[in-house]
Design a protein around this motif. Structure first.
Motif, PDB file in Angstrom:
ATOM      1  N   THR A  35       0.854  -1.182   0.000  1.00 33.46           N
ATOM      2  CA  THR A  35       0.000   0.000   0.000  1.00 33.46           C
ATOM      3  C   THR A  35       0.890   1.231   0.000  1.00 33.46           C
ATOM      4  OG1 THR A  35      -1.713  -1.166   1.229  1.00 33.46           O
ATOM      5  CG2 THR A  35      -1.789   1.243   1.294  1.00 33.46           C
ATOM      6  N   LEU A  74      -7.400   2.782  -4.959  1.00 32.64           N
ATOM      7  CA  LEU A  74      -8.475   2.241  -4.148  1.00 32.64           C
ATOM      8  C   LEU A  74      -9.678   3.163  -4.009  1.00 32.64           C
ATOM      9  CD1 LEU A  74      -6.470   0.522  -1.266  1.00 32.64           C
ATOM     10  CD2 LEU A  74      -7.194  -0.417  -3.482  1.00 32.64           C
ATOM     11  N   GLN A  78     -12.562   0.619   0.344  1.00 33.31           N
ATOM     12  CA  GLN A  78     -11.533  -0.422   0.301  1.00 33.31           C
ATOM     13  C   GLN A  78     -10.426  -0.218   1.339  1.00 33.31           C
ATOM     14  OE1 GLN A  78     -10.764  -0.334  -4.047  1.00 33.31           O
ATOM     15  NE2 GLN A  78     -11.486  -2.460  -4.020  1.00 33.31           N
ATOM     16  N   ASP A  80     -10.068  -1.856   3.973  1.00 38.99           N
ATOM     17  CA  ASP A  80      -9.587  -3.188   4.344  1.00 38.99           C
ATOM     18  C   ASP A  80      -8.495  -3.667   3.385  1.00 38.99           C
ATOM     19  OD1 ASP A  80     -11.572  -3.302   2.332  1.00 38.99           O
ATOM     20  OD2 ASP A  80     -12.136  -5.349   2.870  1.00 38.99           O
ATOM     21  N   MET A  81      -8.590  -3.302   2.108  1.00 36.74           N
ATOM     22  CA  MET A  81      -7.550  -3.668   1.131  1.00 36.74           C
ATOM     23  C   MET A  81      -6.259  -2.912   1.431  1.00 36.74           C
ATOM     24  SD  MET A  81      -8.708  -5.904  -1.045  1.00 36.74           S
ATOM     25  CE  MET A  81      -9.329  -6.579   0.467  1.00 36.74           C
ATOM     26  N   HIS A  84      -4.722  -4.608   4.349  1.00 35.04           N
ATOM     27  CA  HIS A  84      -4.224  -5.938   3.995  1.00 35.04           C
ATOM     28  C   HIS A  84      -2.854  -5.857   3.318  1.00 35.04           C
ATOM     29  CE1 HIS A  84      -4.339 -10.160   2.840  1.00 35.04           C
ATOM     30  NE2 HIS A  84      -4.011  -9.794   1.618  1.00 35.04           N
ATOM     31  N   LYS A  92       0.554 -12.524   2.925  1.00 36.89           N
ATOM     32  CA  LYS A  92      -0.551 -11.809   2.272  1.00 36.89           C
ATOM     33  C   LYS A  92      -1.246 -12.746   1.285  1.00 36.89           C
ATOM     34  CE  LYS A  92       1.365  -7.207   2.666  1.00 36.89           C
ATOM     35  NZ  LYS A  92       2.021  -6.115   1.974  1.00 36.89           N
ATOM     36  N   TYR A  97      -8.079 -11.507  -3.086  1.00 37.32           N
ATOM     37  CA  TYR A  97      -8.273 -10.070  -3.229  1.00 37.32           C
ATOM     38  C   TYR A  97      -7.906  -9.503  -4.597  1.00 37.32           C
ATOM     39  CZ  TYR A  97      -8.507 -10.404   1.838  1.00 37.32           C
ATOM     40  OH  TYR A  97      -8.852 -10.749   3.110  1.00 37.32           O
ATOM     41  N   CYS A  98      -7.301 -10.325  -5.442  1.00 38.71           N
ATOM     42  CA  CYS A  98      -6.766  -9.784  -6.697  1.00 38.71           C
ATOM     43  C   CYS A  98      -7.349 -10.455  -7.924  1.00 38.71           C
ATOM     44  CB  CYS A  98      -5.241  -9.950  -6.712  1.00 38.71           C
ATOM     45  SG  CYS A  98      -4.409  -8.971  -5.463  1.00 38.71           S
ATOM     46  N   VAL A 108      -5.888  -5.205  -7.337  1.00 35.87           N
ATOM     47  CA  VAL A 108      -6.942  -5.339  -6.341  1.00 35.87           C
ATOM     48  C   VAL A 108      -8.279  -5.362  -7.074  1.00 35.87           C
ATOM     49  CG1 VAL A 108      -8.103  -4.221  -4.393  1.00 35.87           C
ATOM     50  CG2 VAL A 108      -5.602  -4.227  -4.521  1.00 35.87           C
TER      51      VAL A 108
END
Length: 160
Positions: A35, A74, A78, A80-81, A84, A92, A97-98, A108
Protein backbone atom coordinates in the motif's frame (compact mmCIF):
# COMPACT_ATOMS: atom_id res chain seq x y z
CA UNK A 1 9.31 27.63 13.81
CA UNK A 2 9.86 23.96 14.57
CA UNK A 3 13.29 22.57 13.76
CA UNK A 4 13.24 20.02 10.95
CA UNK A 5 13.59 16.55 12.40
CA UNK A 6 12.35 13.32 10.85
CA UNK A 7 9.35 13.36 13.25
CA UNK A 8 8.49 16.99 12.41
CA UNK A 9 8.86 16.28 8.68
CA UNK A 10 6.63 13.19 8.93
CA UNK A 11 4.02 15.20 10.82
CA UNK A 12 4.11 18.02 8.28
CA UNK A 13 3.76 15.61 5.34
CA UNK A 14 0.82 13.88 7.04
CA UNK A 15 -1.15 17.09 6.49
CA UNK A 16 -1.00 16.58 2.74
CA UNK A 17 -4.07 14.49 1.87
CA UNK A 18 -3.36 11.92 -0.81
CA UNK A 19 -5.02 9.05 -2.58
CA UNK A 20 -4.17 5.45 -1.74
CA UNK A 21 -2.94 2.81 -4.15
CA UNK A 22 -1.76 -0.78 -3.95
CA UNK A 23 1.30 -1.74 -5.98
CA UNK A 24 1.51 -5.39 -7.06
CA UNK A 25 4.37 -7.26 -8.70
CA UNK A 26 5.60 -10.80 -9.23
CA UNK A 27 9.29 -11.63 -8.80
CA UNK A 28 11.42 -14.66 -7.92
CA UNK A 29 10.07 -14.48 -4.35
CA UNK A 30 6.50 -14.78 -5.69
CA UNK A 31 3.66 -12.30 -5.68
CA UNK A 32 4.12 -9.11 -3.65
CA UNK A 33 2.01 -6.10 -2.83
CA UNK A 34 2.35 -2.82 -0.96
CA UNK A 35 0.00 0.00 0.00
CA UNK A 36 1.41 3.39 -0.97
CA UNK A 37 0.51 7.04 -1.00
CA UNK A 38 3.74 8.06 -2.80
CA UNK A 39 2.27 7.97 -6.31
CA UNK A 40 2.00 10.78 -8.83
CA UNK A 41 1.67 11.61 -12.49
CA UNK A 42 4.83 13.17 -13.90
CA UNK A 43 4.26 13.90 -17.58
CA UNK A 44 1.71 13.57 -20.37
CA UNK A 45 4.46 13.60 -23.03
CA UNK A 46 5.77 11.03 -22.71
CA UNK A 47 3.19 9.44 -20.40
CA UNK A 48 5.04 8.96 -17.12
CA UNK A 49 4.12 8.33 -13.50
CA UNK A 50 6.15 7.66 -10.37
CA UNK A 51 5.92 5.56 -7.26
CA UNK A 52 8.23 5.30 -4.26
CA UNK A 53 8.92 2.08 -2.31
CA UNK A 54 11.30 1.28 0.53
CA UNK A 55 14.37 -0.28 -1.09
CA UNK A 56 14.26 -3.30 1.28
CA UNK A 57 10.66 -4.27 0.48
CA UNK A 58 9.85 -7.47 -1.40
CA UNK A 59 7.64 -5.47 -3.77
CA UNK A 60 10.57 -3.19 -4.61
CA UNK A 61 12.79 -6.21 -5.32
CA UNK A 62 10.15 -7.77 -7.57
CA UNK A 63 9.83 -4.55 -9.59
CA UNK A 64 13.62 -4.27 -9.89
CA UNK A 65 13.72 -7.87 -11.23
CA UNK A 66 10.91 -7.59 -13.76
CA UNK A 67 10.55 -3.89 -14.56
CA UNK A 68 6.76 -4.28 -14.39
CA UNK A 69 4.04 -3.71 -11.81
CA UNK A 70 0.33 -3.08 -11.37
CA UNK A 71 -1.27 -0.08 -9.68
CA UNK A 72 -4.72 -0.26 -8.10
CA UNK A 73 -6.18 3.09 -7.04
CA UNK A 74 -8.47 2.24 -4.15
CA UNK A 75 -12.11 3.22 -3.59
CA UNK A 76 -13.30 4.81 -0.36
CA UNK A 77 -14.82 1.50 0.77
CA UNK A 78 -11.53 -0.42 0.30
CA UNK A 79 -9.80 0.54 3.55
CA UNK A 80 -9.59 -3.19 4.34
CA UNK A 81 -7.55 -3.67 1.13
CA UNK A 82 -5.22 -0.83 2.10
CA UNK A 83 -4.67 -2.45 5.50
CA UNK A 84 -4.22 -5.94 3.99
CA UNK A 85 -1.42 -4.79 1.69
CA UNK A 86 0.29 -2.52 4.25
CA UNK A 87 3.42 -3.94 5.88
CA UNK A 88 5.44 -6.97 4.85
CA UNK A 89 4.37 -9.19 1.94
CA UNK A 90 4.82 -12.47 3.83
CA UNK A 91 1.47 -14.10 4.51
CA UNK A 92 -0.55 -11.81 2.27
CA UNK A 93 -3.34 -13.44 0.31
CA UNK A 94 -3.49 -12.51 -3.35
CA UNK A 95 -5.97 -14.99 -4.84
CA UNK A 96 -8.82 -13.80 -2.61
CA UNK A 97 -8.27 -10.07 -3.23
CA UNK A 98 -6.77 -9.78 -6.70
CA UNK A 99 -7.57 -10.28 -10.35
CA UNK A 100 -5.01 -11.01 -13.07
CA UNK A 101 -4.82 -9.82 -16.65
CA UNK A 102 -3.61 -11.67 -19.73
CA UNK A 103 -0.16 -10.00 -19.47
CA UNK A 104 0.59 -11.33 -15.99
CA UNK A 105 -0.18 -8.12 -14.07
CA UNK A 106 -2.49 -8.39 -11.10
CA UNK A 107 -4.64 -5.84 -9.32
CA UNK A 108 -6.94 -5.34 -6.34
CA UNK A 109 -10.45 -6.45 -7.34
CA UNK A 110 -12.87 -3.62 -8.11
CA UNK A 111 -10.33 -0.83 -7.53
CA UNK A 112 -11.33 2.55 -8.99
CA UNK A 113 -8.57 2.31 -11.57
CA UNK A 114 -6.10 -0.43 -12.52
CA UNK A 115 -2.95 0.53 -14.40
CA UNK A 116 -0.28 -1.81 -15.74
CA UNK A 117 3.12 -0.15 -16.17
CA UNK A 118 6.72 -0.71 -17.23
CA UNK A 119 9.64 0.94 -15.48
CA UNK A 120 11.66 3.40 -17.57
CA UNK A 121 14.04 4.70 -14.89
CA UNK A 122 14.91 4.04 -11.26
CA UNK A 123 16.40 6.59 -8.87
CA UNK A 124 17.46 6.29 -5.23
CA UNK A 125 16.00 8.77 -2.76
CA UNK A 126 17.36 8.00 0.70
CA UNK A 127 15.70 4.79 1.93
CA UNK A 128 13.39 4.59 -1.10
CA UNK A 129 13.57 3.66 -4.75
CA UNK A 130 11.75 6.05 -7.07
CA UNK A 131 10.35 4.25 -10.10
CA UNK A 132 9.48 6.31 -13.16
CA UNK A 133 7.15 4.20 -15.25
CA UNK A 134 5.13 4.25 -18.45
CA UNK A 135 1.46 3.12 -18.43
CA UNK A 136 0.70 0.19 -20.76
CA UNK A 137 -3.01 -0.23 -20.08
CA UNK A 138 -5.70 1.33 -17.90
CA UNK A 139 -9.02 -0.08 -16.75
CA UNK A 140 -11.70 1.93 -14.97
CA UNK A 141 -14.17 0.47 -12.42
CA UNK A 142 -16.21 3.43 -11.31
CA UNK A 143 -19.61 5.01 -11.43
CA UNK A 144 -21.00 8.40 -10.39
CA UNK A 145 -20.91 7.46 -6.69
CA UNK A 146 -17.32 6.15 -6.70
CA UNK A 147 -14.96 8.04 -4.41
CA UNK A 148 -11.23 7.48 -3.75
CA UNK A 149 -9.76 6.31 -0.46
CA UNK A 150 -7.80 9.19 1.09
CA UNK A 151 -4.85 9.14 3.50
CA UNK A 152 -4.61 12.13 5.86
CA UNK A 153 -2.80 12.64 9.19
CA UNK A 154 -1.74 9.00 9.35
CA UNK A 155 -5.21 7.53 8.81
CA UNK A 156 -7.34 6.26 5.94
CA UNK A 157 -10.46 8.31 5.50
CA UNK A 158 -13.28 8.80 3.05
CA UNK A 159 -12.83 11.39 0.35
CA UNK A 160 -14.26 14.79 1.15
Amino acid sequence: MTSVTSDAFRSAMSHFATGVAVITARGTEGECGATISAFSSVSLDPLTLLICLHHKSATCRAIEETGKFGISILRSDQKDMAMHFAGRSEGKSFDQYCVRDENGHFFVKDALVQISVSVVETLRGGTHEIFLARPESIEFHQDQSSQPLVYFRGAFDLAA
